[in-house]
Design a protein around this motif. Structure first.
Motif, PDB file in Angstrom:
ATOM      1  N   GLU A 132      29.053  62.085 -99.088  1.00 42.21           N
ATOM      2  CA  GLU A 132      30.025  62.183-100.274  1.00 42.21           C
ATOM      3  C   GLU A 132      30.916  63.374 -99.806  1.00 42.21           C
ATOM      4  O   GLU A 132      32.091  63.218 -99.861  1.00 42.21           O
ATOM      5  CB  GLU A 132      29.398  62.623-101.401  1.00 42.21           C
ATOM      6  N   ALA A 133      30.381  64.370 -99.056  1.00 43.11           N
ATOM      7  CA  ALA A 133      31.642  65.314 -98.664  1.00 43.11           C
ATOM      8  C   ALA A 133      32.446  64.768 -97.669  1.00 43.11           C
ATOM      9  O   ALA A 133      33.915  64.892 -97.646  1.00 43.11           O
ATOM     10  CB  ALA A 133      30.784  66.466 -98.125  1.00 43.11           C
ATOM     11  N   HIS A 134      31.801  63.817 -96.744  1.00 46.82           N
ATOM     12  CA  HIS A 134      33.048  63.089 -95.663  1.00 46.82           C
ATOM     13  C   HIS A 134      33.859  62.329 -96.643  1.00 46.82           C
ATOM     14  O   HIS A 134      35.118  62.076 -96.318  1.00 46.82           O
ATOM     15  CB  HIS A 134      31.990  62.151 -94.918  1.00 46.82           C
ATOM     16  N   ARG A 135      33.161  61.369 -97.511  1.00 44.45           N
ATOM     17  CA  ARG A 135      34.162  60.599 -98.456  1.00 44.45           C
ATOM     18  C   ARG A 135      35.374  61.460 -99.179  1.00 44.45           C
ATOM     19  O   ARG A 135      36.334  60.802 -99.231  1.00 44.45           O
ATOM     20  CB  ARG A 135      33.264  59.868 -99.498  1.00 44.45           C
ATOM     21  N   GLN A 136      34.912  62.609 -99.299  1.00 47.08           N
ATOM     22  CA  GLN A 136      35.770  63.428-100.157  1.00 47.08           C
ATOM     23  C   GLN A 136      37.016  63.904 -99.150  1.00 47.08           C
ATOM     24  O   GLN A 136      37.874  64.584 -99.339  1.00 47.08           O
ATOM     25  CB  GLN A 136      35.322  64.561-100.646  1.00 47.08           C
ATOM     26  N   GLY A 137      36.843  63.441 -97.756  1.00 48.04           N
ATOM     27  CA  GLY A 137      37.844  64.029 -96.839  1.00 48.04           C
ATOM     28  C   GLY A 137      37.636  65.058 -96.225  1.00 48.04           C
ATOM     29  O   GLY A 137      38.535  65.684 -95.307  1.00 48.04           O
ATOM     30  N   LYS A 138      36.345  65.772 -96.302  1.00 46.06           N
ATOM     31  CA  LYS A 138      36.112  66.855 -95.640  1.00 46.06           C
ATOM     32  C   LYS A 138      35.707  66.454 -94.211  1.00 46.06           C
ATOM     33  O   LYS A 138      34.915  65.545 -93.887  1.00 46.06           O
ATOM     34  CB  LYS A 138      34.701  67.730 -96.238  1.00 46.06           C
ATOM     35  N   ASP A 139      36.155  67.389 -93.236  1.00 43.90           N
ATOM     36  CA  ASP A 139      35.922  67.186 -91.845  1.00 43.90           C
ATOM     37  C   ASP A 139      34.573  67.816 -91.334  1.00 43.90           C
ATOM     38  O   ASP A 139      34.704  69.076 -91.599  1.00 43.90           O
ATOM     39  CB  ASP A 139      37.123  67.862 -91.058  1.00 43.90           C
ATOM     40  N   ILE A 140      33.671  67.046 -91.369  1.00 44.36           N
ATOM     41  CA  ILE A 140      32.094  67.768 -91.038  1.00 44.36           C
ATOM     42  C   ILE A 140      31.538  67.075 -89.639  1.00 44.36           C
ATOM     43  O   ILE A 140      31.970  66.067 -89.220  1.00 44.36           O
ATOM     44  CB  ILE A 140      31.283  67.471 -92.254  1.00 44.36           C
TER      45      ILE A 140
END
Ligand code: RI2
Length: 309
Positions: A136-144
């Motif tokens: 979900e964090a990745h889907r929100q565009g966070k670079d992880i």
């Protein structure tokens, strides 16, 4: 799938993951109720109880399994005809499955809030709930970026890296013993749980406690993602969660072990991480410090003191 087939698949881990086994058991129970050709309500209930017992006995640690099965079986606390009992079991089973699927989505939303742009995460084993937060964090565009462990002896890390790779998340695959070597490169540890005790201790895949210890030493936060049905009511009474010890052949082939008569291969599938090493538990009802685990059992699991006798 027949009830006995589902039970065997849970036992041999073809169906695995604390949430998935709970849903599979509930589905099997509903299916069993649907096809049970009995007209006497008492016999119907006792046959259902036997089936519930078979499912619960397949894996002893993941408390999601007895919690789910018992929540469906409460439909038979009082009922009139077999048809009434059957309908109540089916309704409760459908309700549990819907609740479970929704819980994972909700945990992902809440958990992702704790992941910042640029974070390097570490995860262990293959937890639907923990991976949900990362995806979900990745889907929100966070670079992880993620460090994922191999997870001896069953290698669930392979499932995790496939999922992360498919999502296009930069991932480092490491052996379990490399955790401390890399922990200083990690901002946040995200794991799932098989069971959570009333005192906030988390039971999860073997190796989790070591990771939490290394994280504690490095002052890296540890977040656990777990649905409320993974909290263990009977731990209020001081009952310990049983740690499953699996077949030694998962660790060392039998033909090799046979030649080493003085060697006993041990294969615990889970370990216990004390609450002191956990910063947050993300449930579908919100994120709590481990010290508040008891309130989840009290407020969300619907257990009454009488049930604990
Ligand atoms: P979800 C798994 O157990 C892992 O220990 C994982 O962390 C935990 O269940 C929770 O998984 P196993 O079945 O319910 O691989 O979050 O022994 O998917």
């Amino acid at each position: 799938m027949l009830l006995s087939e589902t039970a065997a698949s849970i036992k041999n881990m073809e169906i695995r993951g604390a949430g998935r086994i709970a849903r599979a058991a509930v589905e099997a129970l509903a299916d069993y109720a649907k096809n049970l050709n009995i007209s006497d309500p008492e016999t119907f209930k006792s046959e259902m109880q036997k089936a519930a017992g078979i499912l619960i006995a397949t894996r002893p640690t993941a408390v999601s399994l007895p919690n789910a099965v018992k929540s469906v079986m409460r439909a038979l606390d009082s009922f009139g005809s077999v048809e009434e009992g059957r309908a109540a079991v089916l309704a409760r089973a459908a309700e549990f499955i819907e609740h479970s699927e929704h819980a994972i989505e909700r945990i992902a939303e809440i958990g992702a809030r704790h992941i910042s742009d640029g974070d390097v995460l570490m995860t262990h084993c293959n937890s639907e709930a923990a991976l949900g937060c990362i995806l979900e964090a990745h889907r929100q565009g966070k670079d992880i970026e993620v460090y994922a462990t191999e997870v001896r002896p069953r290698g669930q890390g392979l499932l995790t890296i496939k999922t992360l790779n498919d999502a296009g998340i930069r991932t480092n695959y490491i052996v379990d013993s490399a955790v401390r070597y890399f922990i200083n490169d990690v901002d946040l540890v995200f794991v799932g749980a098989d069971a959570i005790a009333a005192n906030g201790a988390v039971v999860n895949k073997i190796g989790t406690a070591q990771i939490a210890l290394a994280a504690h030493e490095a002052r890296t936060n540890v977040i656990v993602a777990a649905e409320t049905y993974k909290f263990a009511p009977r731990t209020i009474l001081g009952e310990l969660i049983e740690i499953e010890e699996r077949d030694p052949a998962e660790v060392l082939p039998r033909e090799v072990a046979e030649k080493l008569p003085f060697v006993r291969v041990r294969n615990p599938a889970f370990d216990v991480t004390p609450a002191d090493y956990i910063d947050l538990i993300v449930t579908e009802q919100g994120a709590i410090p481990p010290e508040l685990a008891f309130t989840v059992i009290r407020d969300y699991l619907g257990w009454k003191i009488e049930d604990l006798r």
